[in-house]
Design a protein around this motif. Sequence first.
Motif, PDB file in Angstrom:
ATOM      1  N   GLN A  96       0.804  -1.205   0.000  1.00 56.49           N
ATOM      2  CA  GLN A  96       0.000   0.000   0.000  1.00 56.49           C
ATOM      3  C   GLN A  96       0.848   1.272   0.000  1.00 56.49           C
ATOM      4  O   GLN A  96       1.906   1.334   0.618  1.00 56.49           O
ATOM      5  N   THR A  97       0.359   2.285  -0.709  1.00 50.04           N
ATOM      6  CA  THR A  97       1.075   3.565  -0.792  1.00 50.04           C
ATOM      7  C   THR A  97       0.894   4.401   0.466  1.00 50.04           C
ATOM      8  O   THR A  97       1.728   5.252   0.764  1.00 50.04           O
ATOM      9  N   ALA A  98      -0.199   4.184   1.195  1.00 46.10           N
ATOM     10  CA  ALA A  98      -0.472   4.971   2.402  1.00 46.10           C
ATOM     11  C   ALA A  98       0.103   4.293   3.636  1.00 46.10           C
ATOM     12  O   ALA A  98       0.224   3.065   3.698  1.00 46.10           O
ATOM     13  N   GLU A 106      -5.442   4.657   0.648  1.00 45.38           N
ATOM     14  CA  GLU A 106      -5.482   6.086   0.325  1.00 45.38           C
ATOM     15  C   GLU A 106      -6.837   6.465  -0.288  1.00 45.38           C
ATOM     16  O   GLU A 106      -7.450   7.470   0.101  1.00 45.38           O
ATOM     17  N   ASP A 107      -7.311   5.653  -1.221  1.00 45.74           N
ATOM     18  CA  ASP A 107      -8.590   5.922  -1.885  1.00 45.74           C
ATOM     19  C   ASP A 107      -9.765   5.755  -0.924  1.00 45.74           C
ATOM     20  O   ASP A 107     -10.728   6.535  -0.955  1.00 45.74           O
ATOM     21  N   ASP A 124      -2.970  -0.915  -5.131  1.00 39.99           N
ATOM     22  CA  ASP A 124      -2.027  -0.554  -4.070  1.00 39.99           C
ATOM     23  C   ASP A 124      -2.370   0.780  -3.406  1.00 39.99           C
ATOM     24  O   ASP A 124      -1.829   1.094  -2.345  1.00 39.99           O
ATOM     25  N   THR A 125      -3.242   1.555  -4.024  1.00 31.75           N
ATOM     26  CA  THR A 125      -3.680   2.837  -3.432  1.00 31.75           C
ATOM     27  C   THR A 125      -4.975   2.669  -2.645  1.00 31.75           C
ATOM     28  O   THR A 125      -5.650   3.651  -2.337  1.00 31.75           O
ATOM     29  N   TRP A 126      -5.316   1.435  -2.324  1.00 32.33           N
ATOM     30  CA  TRP A 126      -6.615   1.143  -1.701  1.00 32.33           C
ATOM     31  C   TRP A 126      -6.846   1.960  -0.429  1.00 32.33           C
ATOM     32  O   TRP A 126      -7.888   2.606  -0.278  1.00 32.33           O
TER      33      TRP A 126
END
Length: 264
Positions: A25-27, A76-77, A72-74
């Motif tokens: 994940q990005t976050a 964050e989104d 991978d931005t789950w």
Amino acid sequence: MISVVCVYNDEKIFNDFLLKSLKNQTAEFELIGIDNTSNEFKSAAVALNYGGIKARNKYIMFAHQDVSFIPDTWLEDAEKFLNSIADLGIAGVAGMSESGNSNQERGRNIIKHGEPPEAWSWGSRIQKPEPVQTLDECLVIVPKSTFDVLKFDEKTCDGWHLYAVDYCLSAKERGFGVYVLPMEVYHLSKGGVNRKKLKSVNGSLPDDYYNNLKKVLKKHANTYKIIYTTCGEWNTIYPVTLQKCSFLTKTFTHLHTLLKHVKD
């Protein structure tokens, strides 16, 4: 920022699915893993309350061990959606609307299931957050401010079923909103029940499901006539034993229709 709480009983599945997915994940996130391989916790409500109390962030996610996030931005989104809902009490990735003529029509999700992954054919695919009556337990997110005043009910849900359903109904009774998010996840377990792991079964649902269901229906009978779950619709007036027989009849009829279709 999101705190992720997961009670797991299979370390390999936990590592291969939820944990592996989180690492991509990005976050940033906080992980609170609860090792229940020794069966220390006897119910999901007790285990998740234990983990939720430890959470330090704005949102607390309660996820199954066999869930993976797409993409991978789950995180964050998801947080963007959560921040946009003014009356948020609890959100999830699969739930049941009160609108529709069947369980199929009431379902809301964009989940993928099984091996290999495939889109879940149950319910309607959504493109924006939608209000629902209840959510599936595979993944739910609760604002910490809400969790501080409303925990999972350890007495009503003293097993491993319906704890999110009960939470949704209790949240709505307090004026909070319940929503399904258009967030895609992969869930290894196919459908509401992983039949390979059921040891005490009378029909297609485990006995402890019906035990918890009886208490959930009694608790919310003054507010709801019908409670919709991903496993079926349940009347708060009629005895669970009677509804269990009706559920089994519908299940066997559906299976017979499918088998007949395959043969034809």
